[in-house]
Enzyme design. Structure first.
Site, mmCIF file in Angstrom:
data_model
loop_
_atom_site.group_PDB
_atom_site.id
_atom_site.type_symbol
_atom_site.label_atom_id
_atom_site.label_comp_id
_atom_site.label_asym_id
_atom_site.label_seq_id
_atom_site.Cartn_x
_atom_site.Cartn_y
_atom_site.Cartn_z
ATOM 1 N N GLY A 1 0.833 -1.192 0.000
ATOM 2 C CA GLY A 1 0.000 0.000 0.000
ATOM 3 C C GLY A 1 0.869 1.243 0.000
ATOM 4 O O GLY A 1 2.018 1.221 0.446
ATOM 5 N N GLY B 1 -0.342 -4.646 0.935
ATOM 6 C CA GLY B 1 -1.647 -4.463 0.301
ATOM 7 C C GLY B 1 -1.844 -5.298 -0.941
ATOM 8 O O GLY B 1 -2.985 -5.594 -1.317
ATOM 9 N N GLU C 1 5.564 -5.392 7.672
ATOM 10 C CA GLU C 1 5.042 -4.193 8.328
ATOM 11 C C GLU C 1 5.685 -3.870 9.677
ATOM 12 O O GLU C 1 5.682 -2.706 10.097
ATOM 13 C CB GLU C 1 3.521 -4.308 8.500
ATOM 14 C CG GLU C 1 2.737 -3.956 7.262
ATOM 15 C CD GLU C 1 2.816 -5.012 6.167
ATOM 16 O OE1 GLU C 1 2.424 -4.719 5.035
ATOM 17 O OE2 GLU C 1 3.285 -6.133 6.458
ATOM 18 N N ASP D 1 -1.594 -6.456 7.940
ATOM 19 C CA ASP D 1 -3.027 -6.150 7.929
ATOM 20 C C ASP D 1 -3.667 -6.671 6.648
ATOM 21 O O ASP D 1 -3.345 -7.747 6.197
ATOM 22 C CB ASP D 1 -3.251 -4.645 8.131
ATOM 23 C CG ASP D 1 -2.688 -3.789 7.003
ATOM 24 O OD1 ASP D 1 -1.783 -4.247 6.286
ATOM 25 O OD2 ASP D 1 -3.162 -2.638 6.831
#
Length: 345
Positions: free
Chosen positions: A66, A115, A138, A146
């Site tokens: 992301g 992402g 992350e 996530d």
């Protein structure tokens, strides 16, 4: 006129999503998320569309994650609402893919991280080539794994025929880079097609059907998985609920090479993220839906994004790229897990 960052089209009875931001290695931004979400909503109710396929227009890979740098910039200005809205939209898209009523085929012929896993791993078919590799790094940027991966990876059926939550926890905490054999063993990938045949495979699944294309092009991948080879020691060390217990198990581990690997992988990780990620995976292994898992990710991530270690981690990895973060606290033992555990459901 600039081309859209995701090209949407239909061919035969297939909806096609082409990630089209190659200079950023298809890092997902709000525009891409909006385009994908709108297309999936349209195709879901279209009786002429029988399947969806997502591919990359980048020769270097599928999607590197992301676009978290802009979230950092806004956070430094005191604007956390931007990050809240960005992730809410992304997580809504992730849940839609996970619950999609039609086959959703992701074709991964290179790097997929963060992402990028959110737009691929929740699909019904995750097809990889020998060029694929995956990671959720992350913790190095002061955040947590996530996009639903902390739930999906602890529940998906592995090559053992069962979920492997301790293996998932190891991958999530350390940011271990999974090779094709690891992706197939863990259940992250469902099929292997050699890179040289990916184009023909994609054309056939679009023109005919996913089952026919897999029957013709899918092959066995014969390399051994590191995760399979080290499953026993991973489960002994990472099959615990808290980071304090994992650290104690590592201290008693009789495989010094594995322990050295873990500490090497964690050498640039945010200690608070290590603790928070452990709490997140422990909670998400016990719940029964991707939506609840995403809610837990959002809750823990909201705490971390408002702490100084998040902008510092993103700076060190993605902005200045000096890989010299200064995290506080500097050791996981000095991090209070209650601040993260208390927001989990």
């Amino acid at each position: 006129m600039t081309a859209p960052e995701v090209l949407t089209s239909t061919r035969s009875s297939t909806g096609i999503l082409e990630l089209n931001r190659p200079k950023a290695l298809n890092a997902l931004d709000p525009e891409m998320i909006a385009i994908i979400t709108a297309a999936l909503e349209e195709w879901r109710d279209d009786p002429e569309i029988h399947r969806v396929v997502v591919v990359s227009n980048s020769e270097k890979g599928f999607c590197a994650g992301g676009d978290i740098k802009v979230v950092r910039e806004r956070a430094l200005e005191g604007d956390h609402e931007f990050g809240d809205q960005f992730l809410q939209a992304e997580y809504t898209m992730n849940a839609m893919i996970a619950n999609y009523s039609k086959p959703y085929v992701a074709i991964i012929d290179g790097v997929v991280m963060g992402g990028g896993l959110g737009v691929s791993a929740h699909g019904s078919h995750r097809v990889i080539s020998e060029k694929a590799f995956a990671a959720m790094p992350e913790t190095a940027i002061g955040f947590i794994p996530d996009v639903g991966l902390s739930w999906m990876s602890t529940h998906v059926e592995s090559a053992e025929g069962i979920p492997l939550p301790a293996v998932a926890k190891f991958v999530g905490i350390t940011g271990y880079r999974m090779q094709p054999a690891d992706m197939l063993y863990s259940g992250l990938a469902t099929h292997f097609v050699p890179s040289e045949k990916i184009g023909d495979f994609t054309d056939m699944l679009i023109a005919e059907s996913i089952d026919e294309a897999l029957e013709k092009f899918a092959e066995e991948f014969t390399e051994e998985s590191f995760l399979n080879q080290h499953r026993t020691v991973i489960e002994k060390c990472f099959g615990h609920d808290s980071w304090a217990e994992i650290e104690a198990a590592l201290g008693q581990c009789e495989d010094p090479e594995f322990v050295d690997l873990v500490w090497d992988l964690l050498s640039s990780a945010n200690p608070a993220s290590v603790v928070a990620t452990t709490e997140l995976y422990t909670a998400n292994a016990e719940i029964d839906s991707v939506e609840k898992g995403l809610n837990n990710e959002y809750a823990v991530g909201s705490v971390l994004r408002r702490q100084p270690n998040f902008p510092e981690g993103v700076r060190a990895v993605l902005v200045d790229k000096d890989r010299q973060p200064k995290f506080d606290p500097a050791k996981p033992a000095d991090v209070d897990p209650i601040q993260y555990r208390s927001v989990l459901s």
